[in-house]
Design a protein around this motif. Structure first.
Motif, PDB file in Angstrom:
ATOM      1  N   GLY A 196     103.034  33.271  29.054  1.00 14.78           N
ATOM      2  CA  GLY A 196     104.162  33.099  29.962  1.00 14.78           C
ATOM      3  C   GLY A 196     104.022  31.920  30.898  1.00 14.78           C
ATOM      4  O   GLY A 196     103.004  31.243  30.926  1.00 14.78           O
ATOM      5  N   LYS A 197     105.108  31.692  31.654  1.00 15.74           N
ATOM      6  CA  LYS A 197     105.157  30.601  32.632  1.00 15.74           C
ATOM      7  C   LYS A 197     105.783  31.142  33.908  1.00 15.74           C
ATOM      8  O   LYS A 197     106.564  32.081  33.876  1.00 15.74           O
ATOM      9  CB  LYS A 197     105.989  29.437  32.108  1.00 15.74           C
ATOM     10  N   GLY A 198     105.456  30.512  35.003  1.00 14.28           N
ATOM     11  CA  GLY A 198     105.989  30.932  36.282  1.00 14.28           C
ATOM     12  C   GLY A 198     104.868  31.273  37.242  1.00 14.28           C
ATOM     13  O   GLY A 198     103.723  30.851  37.065  1.00 14.28           O
ATOM     14  N   SER A 199     105.195  32.042  38.250  1.00 17.23           N
ATOM     15  CA  SER A 199     104.182  32.408  39.230  1.00 17.23           C
ATOM     16  C   SER A 199     103.129  33.298  38.563  1.00 17.23           C
ATOM     17  O   SER A 199     103.450  34.126  37.717  1.00 17.23           O
ATOM     18  CB  SER A 199     104.816  33.126  40.418  1.00 17.23           C
ATOM     19  N   PRO A 200     101.843  33.091  38.910  1.00 21.22           N
ATOM     20  CA  PRO A 200     100.786  33.841  38.232  1.00 21.22           C
ATOM     21  C   PRO A 200     100.710  35.295  38.678  1.00 21.22           C
ATOM     22  O   PRO A 200     100.908  35.620  39.843  1.00 21.22           O
ATOM     23  CB  PRO A 200      99.518  33.092  38.636  1.00 21.22           C
ATOM     24  N   LEU A 202      96.930  46.494  28.142  1.00 23.42           N
ATOM     25  CA  LEU A 202      97.985  46.194  29.110  1.00 23.42           C
ATOM     26  C   LEU A 202      99.242  45.636  28.443  1.00 23.42           C
ATOM     27  O   LEU A 202     100.056  44.980  29.094  1.00 23.42           O
ATOM     28  CB  LEU A 202      97.446  45.203  30.148  1.00 23.42           C
ATOM     29  N   ALA A 203      99.449  45.909  27.175  1.00 27.53           N
ATOM     30  CA  ALA A 203     100.557  45.321  26.416  1.00 27.53           C
ATOM     31  C   ALA A 203     101.914  45.580  27.061  1.00 27.53           C
ATOM     32  O   ALA A 203     102.751  44.681  27.143  1.00 27.53           O
ATOM     33  CB  ALA A 203     100.549  45.835  24.976  1.00 27.53           C
ATOM     34  N   ARG A 204     102.169  46.783  27.510  1.00 32.65           N
ATOM     35  CA  ARG A 204     103.476  47.094  28.107  1.00 32.65           C
ATOM     36  C   ARG A 204     103.705  46.303  29.389  1.00 32.65           C
ATOM     37  O   ARG A 204     104.809  45.812  29.644  1.00 32.65           O
ATOM     38  CB  ARG A 204     103.592  48.592  28.350  1.00 32.65           C
ATOM     39  N   GLN A 205     102.671  46.164  30.205  1.00 30.13           N
ATOM     40  CA  GLN A 205     102.801  45.394  31.441  1.00 30.13           C
ATOM     41  C   GLN A 205     102.978  43.909  31.132  1.00 30.13           C
ATOM     42  O   GLN A 205     103.805  43.233  31.754  1.00 30.13           O
ATOM     43  CB  GLN A 205     101.566  45.614  32.335  1.00 30.13           C
ATOM     44  N   VAL A 206     102.218  43.407  30.161  1.00 26.48           N
ATOM     45  CA  VAL A 206     102.335  41.999  29.756  1.00 26.48           C
ATOM     46  C   VAL A 206     103.753  41.722  29.274  1.00 26.48           C
ATOM     47  O   VAL A 206     104.388  40.750  29.694  1.00 26.48           O
ATOM     48  CB  VAL A 206     101.293  41.650  28.670  1.00 26.48           C
ATOM     49  N   ASP A 207     104.275  42.566  28.406  1.00 27.43           N
ATOM     50  CA  ASP A 207     105.627  42.368  27.866  1.00 27.43           C
ATOM     51  C   ASP A 207     106.685  42.380  28.966  1.00 27.43           C
ATOM     52  O   ASP A 207     107.652  41.624  28.916  1.00 27.43           O
ATOM     53  CB  ASP A 207     105.951  43.434  26.820  1.00 27.43           C
ATOM     54  N   ALA A 208     106.507  43.215  29.970  1.00 27.45           N
ATOM     55  CA  ALA A 208     107.490  43.312  31.052  1.00 27.45           C
ATOM     56  C   ALA A 208     107.446  42.110  31.990  1.00 27.45           C
ATOM     57  O   ALA A 208     108.462  41.755  32.592  1.00 27.45           O
ATOM     58  CB  ALA A 208     107.254  44.592  31.851  1.00 27.45           C
ATOM     59  N   LEU A 209     106.317  41.446  32.091  1.00 22.26           N
ATOM     60  CA  LEU A 209     106.144  40.372  33.075  1.00 22.26           C
ATOM     61  C   LEU A 209     106.233  38.962  32.505  1.00 22.26           C
ATOM     62  O   LEU A 209     106.552  38.017  33.222  1.00 22.26           O
ATOM     63  CB  LEU A 209     104.784  40.533  33.768  1.00 22.26           C
ATOM     64  N   ALA A 253     108.182  37.105  30.749  1.00 17.95           N
ATOM     65  CA  ALA A 253     109.398  36.284  30.734  1.00 17.95           C
ATOM     66  C   ALA A 253     109.550  35.458  32.012  1.00 17.95           C
ATOM     67  O   ALA A 253     110.169  34.394  31.990  1.00 17.95           O
ATOM     68  CB  ALA A 253     110.626  37.163  30.537  1.00 17.95           C
ATOM     69  N   HIS A 254     108.968  35.920  33.106  1.00 16.29           N
ATOM     70  CA  HIS A 254     109.157  35.239  34.387  1.00 16.29           C
ATOM     71  C   HIS A 254     107.864  34.888  35.100  1.00 16.29           C
ATOM     72  O   HIS A 254     107.902  34.364  36.215  1.00 16.29           O
ATOM     73  CB  HIS A 254     110.009  36.109  35.313  1.00 16.29           C
TER      74      HIS A 254
END
Length: 105
Positions: A35-39, A53-60, A62-63
């Motif tokens: 992803g890209k954006g704020s870390p 942490l796949a579900r958390q990664v997928d949710a975050l 995009a932004h």
């Protein structure tokens, strides 16, 4: 009472664009990002690893620039010389993880 059959299955491993190891204080610390954006730094708990942490990664992703780490002695990271060095010791070394443009390809 806890029943092994009632525990949900493990999700598919998280998908990352880049991954590598940071050599910190004699430990090979596995880290991955997408992803890209704020870390956003994700820390797994207990006896887990970054892949959980796949579900958390997928949710975050995009932004945000999502960074996940296998803490010392978990997943692909090597164990510390001192067994008492736990999660709090990991937090100190995270700033030493290389920026995205320096991950091995």
């Amino acid at each position: 009472m806890w029943n092994r059959d009632s525990v949900p299955g493990q999700p598919a491993p998280a998908k990352f664009d880049r991954s590598g190891f940071a050599n910190v204080n004699g430990i090979r610390l596995y880290n991955a990002e997408v992803g890209k954006g704020s870390p956003v730094l994700l820390l797994h708990g207990g006896l887990a690893k970054a892949d959980y942490l796949a579900r958390q990664v997928d949710a975050l992703k995009a932004h945000h620039r999502v960074i996940a780490v296998d803490t010392r002695g978990h997943g692909r990271s090597t164990p510390p010389a001192c067994p008492a060095a736990g999660v709090s010791a990991n937090v100190i070394v995270y700033p030493k993880i290389p920026p995205a443009d320096r991950f091995p390809r």
